[in-house]
Design a protein around this motif. Sequence first.
Motif, PDB file in Angstrom:
ATOM      1  N   GLY A 172     -40.077 -12.358 -15.596  1.00  0.00           N
ATOM      2  CA  GLY A 172     -38.971 -13.707 -14.966  1.00  0.00           C
ATOM      3  C   GLY A 172     -37.603 -13.751 -16.118  1.00  0.00           C
ATOM      4  O   GLY A 172     -37.167 -14.492 -16.171  1.00  0.00           O
ATOM      5  N   MET A 173     -37.008 -12.951 -16.220  1.00  0.00           N
ATOM      6  CA  MET A 173     -35.946 -12.277 -17.249  1.00  0.00           C
ATOM      7  C   MET A 173     -34.252 -11.422 -16.425  1.00  0.00           C
ATOM      8  O   MET A 173     -35.336 -10.291 -15.347  1.00  0.00           O
ATOM      9  CB  MET A 173     -36.256 -11.680 -18.834  1.00  0.00           C
ATOM     10  N   THR A 174     -33.451 -12.228 -16.383  1.00  0.00           N
ATOM     11  CA  THR A 174     -32.275 -11.476 -15.658  1.00  0.00           C
ATOM     12  C   THR A 174     -31.812 -10.617 -16.594  1.00  0.00           C
ATOM     13  O   THR A 174     -30.780 -10.678 -18.217  1.00  0.00           O
ATOM     14  CB  THR A 174     -31.409 -12.571 -14.917  1.00  0.00           C
ATOM     15  N   LEU A 175     -31.599  -9.281 -15.968  1.00  0.00           N
ATOM     16  CA  LEU A 175     -30.839  -8.559 -16.916  1.00  0.00           C
ATOM     17  C   LEU A 175     -29.310  -7.929 -16.751  1.00  0.00           C
ATOM     18  O   LEU A 175     -28.824  -8.329 -15.683  1.00  0.00           O
ATOM     19  CB  LEU A 175     -31.270  -7.241 -16.932  1.00  0.00           C
ATOM     20  N   ASP A 176     -28.131  -7.641 -17.668  1.00  0.00           N
ATOM     21  CA  ASP A 176     -27.248  -7.442 -17.369  1.00  0.00           C
ATOM     22  C   ASP A 176     -26.236  -6.618 -18.643  1.00  0.00           C
ATOM     23  O   ASP A 176     -27.039  -6.420 -19.410  1.00  0.00           O
ATOM     24  CB  ASP A 176     -26.729  -8.667 -17.330  1.00  0.00           C
ATOM     25  N   HIS A 177     -25.265  -6.367 -17.833  1.00  0.00           N
ATOM     26  CA  HIS A 177     -25.058  -5.389 -19.213  1.00  0.00           C
ATOM     27  C   HIS A 177     -23.463  -5.436 -18.777  1.00  0.00           C
ATOM     28  O   HIS A 177     -22.124  -5.697 -17.627  1.00  0.00           O
ATOM     29  CB  HIS A 177     -24.897  -3.969 -18.942  1.00  0.00           C
ATOM     30  N   SER A 178     -22.229  -5.029 -20.831  1.00  0.00           N
ATOM     31  CA  SER A 178     -21.149  -5.411 -20.140  1.00  0.00           C
ATOM     32  C   SER A 178     -20.722  -3.693 -20.703  1.00  0.00           C
ATOM     33  O   SER A 178     -21.354  -4.094 -21.834  1.00  0.00           O
ATOM     34  CB  SER A 178     -20.437  -6.714 -20.686  1.00  0.00           C
TER      35      SER A 178
ATOM     36  N   VAL B  49     -22.522  -3.853 -23.967  1.00  0.00           N
ATOM     37  CA  VAL B  49     -23.739  -5.381 -24.117  1.00  0.00           C
ATOM     38  C   VAL B  49     -24.565  -5.469 -23.378  1.00  0.00           C
ATOM     39  O   VAL B  49     -24.006  -4.594 -22.329  1.00  0.00           O
ATOM     40  CB  VAL B  49     -22.638  -6.188 -24.843  1.00  0.00           C
ATOM     41  N   PHE B  50     -25.496  -5.227 -24.088  1.00  0.00           N
ATOM     42  CA  PHE B  50     -26.981  -5.451 -22.605  1.00  0.00           C
ATOM     43  C   PHE B  50     -27.961  -6.555 -23.067  1.00  0.00           C
ATOM     44  O   PHE B  50     -27.871  -6.941 -24.274  1.00  0.00           O
ATOM     45  CB  PHE B  50     -28.113  -4.291 -22.659  1.00  0.00           C
ATOM     46  N   THR B  51     -27.941  -7.323 -22.392  1.00  0.00           N
ATOM     47  CA  THR B  51     -29.257  -8.526 -22.294  1.00  0.00           C
ATOM     48  C   THR B  51     -30.266  -8.549 -21.378  1.00  0.00           C
ATOM     49  O   THR B  51     -30.226  -8.644 -20.005  1.00  0.00           O
ATOM     50  CB  THR B  51     -27.530  -9.600 -22.400  1.00  0.00           C
ATOM     51  N   ALA B  52     -30.714  -9.613 -22.031  1.00  0.00           N
ATOM     52  CA  ALA B  52     -32.080 -10.231 -20.853  1.00  0.00           C
ATOM     53  C   ALA B  52     -32.093 -11.984 -20.939  1.00  0.00           C
ATOM     54  O   ALA B  52     -32.624 -12.162 -22.580  1.00  0.00           O
ATOM     55  CB  ALA B  52     -33.098  -9.248 -21.130  1.00  0.00           C
TER      56      ALA B  52
ATOM     57  N   ARG C  57     -33.511 -15.187 -25.114  1.00  0.00           N
ATOM     58  CA  ARG C  57     -32.154 -14.117 -25.037  1.00  0.00           C
ATOM     59  C   ARG C  57     -32.349 -13.053 -25.287  1.00  0.00           C
ATOM     60  O   ARG C  57     -32.168 -13.325 -27.339  1.00  0.00           O
ATOM     61  CB  ARG C  57     -30.906 -15.021 -25.186  1.00  0.00           C
ATOM     62  N   PHE C  58     -32.327 -11.873 -24.759  1.00  0.00           N
ATOM     63  CA  PHE C  58     -31.928 -10.844 -26.080  1.00  0.00           C
ATOM     64  C   PHE C  58     -30.480 -10.186 -25.973  1.00  0.00           C
ATOM     65  O   PHE C  58     -30.181 -10.053 -24.598  1.00  0.00           O
ATOM     66  CB  PHE C  58     -33.155  -9.822 -25.667  1.00  0.00           C
ATOM     67  N   LYS C  59     -30.187  -9.869 -27.180  1.00  0.00           N
ATOM     68  CA  LYS C  59     -29.065  -9.060 -26.743  1.00  0.00           C
ATOM     69  C   LYS C  59     -28.757  -8.235 -27.472  1.00  0.00           C
ATOM     70  O   LYS C  59     -29.007  -8.180 -29.292  1.00  0.00           O
ATOM     71  CB  LYS C  59     -27.281 -10.520 -27.319  1.00  0.00           C
ATOM     72  N   LEU C  60     -28.289  -6.720 -27.481  1.00  0.00           N
ATOM     73  CA  LEU C  60     -28.485  -5.850 -27.956  1.00  0.00           C
ATOM     74  C   LEU C  60     -27.050  -4.732 -27.719  1.00  0.00           C
ATOM     75  O   LEU C  60     -26.803  -4.863 -26.685  1.00  0.00           O
ATOM     76  CB  LEU C  60     -29.688  -4.361 -27.361  1.00  0.00           C
TER      77      LEU C  60
END
Length: 215
Positions: A194-200, A207-210, A148-151
């Motif tokens: 095979g990673m899902t991207l998301d942002h808020s 916040v950006f996540t993979a 899990r990557f969180k920026l």
Amino acid sequence: MSNNPNLTLSGPDLAALLCSRVCHDVISPVGAINNGLELLDEGGADADAMDLIRTSALNASVRLKFARLAFGASGSVGASIDTGEAERAAKDFAVAEKKTEVIWNGPRAIVAKNRVKLLLNLFLVAYSSIPRGGVLEVTLENPEFDARFKLTAKGKLMRLPPKFVEISTGTIEEAIDAHSIQPYYTVLLAQECGMTLDHSASAEELVFTAVAAAA
């Protein structure tokens, strides 16, 4: 994990646009080096010319090293990369730009090359969300396995990069070009990994996540 219907570029077109992006990133500091050499040739402002050359050479070197990891092969197909290299490349990039502080949290690990490339490309997406600078915090959780990557980006004039949002969760309105190829490549890498991207977004931070998809 379903395929993103926006990812339609052919291999040659993807390669050509990524090359254009890298050239765009380094042409400015290389041009500045040339300007500094011209000042030296004219025999005036030696100290200023040398300062310009040193600063521009550092900027060009940092950008090329970052591009090698983020866009280039960096070893054989299927190779693994030390996340410490990604941390160093990201921090050096920010230092050369002199406007954003990078905080890096999480264990150092040897992980699949494309995941490191995804991390660095997501870093560029988050970095572009605070164009006036600020603080960018990178957090890696369990990078070797269910990563899990969180920026988290904080700064003035924060904004979600519209092309990233469009490509990752919407419908592409205009053809992909050298300016939008980087967020496109980020989304493509996530799919390949095979990673899902998301942002808020909130008033305080972006916040950006993979996140690795469940097996």
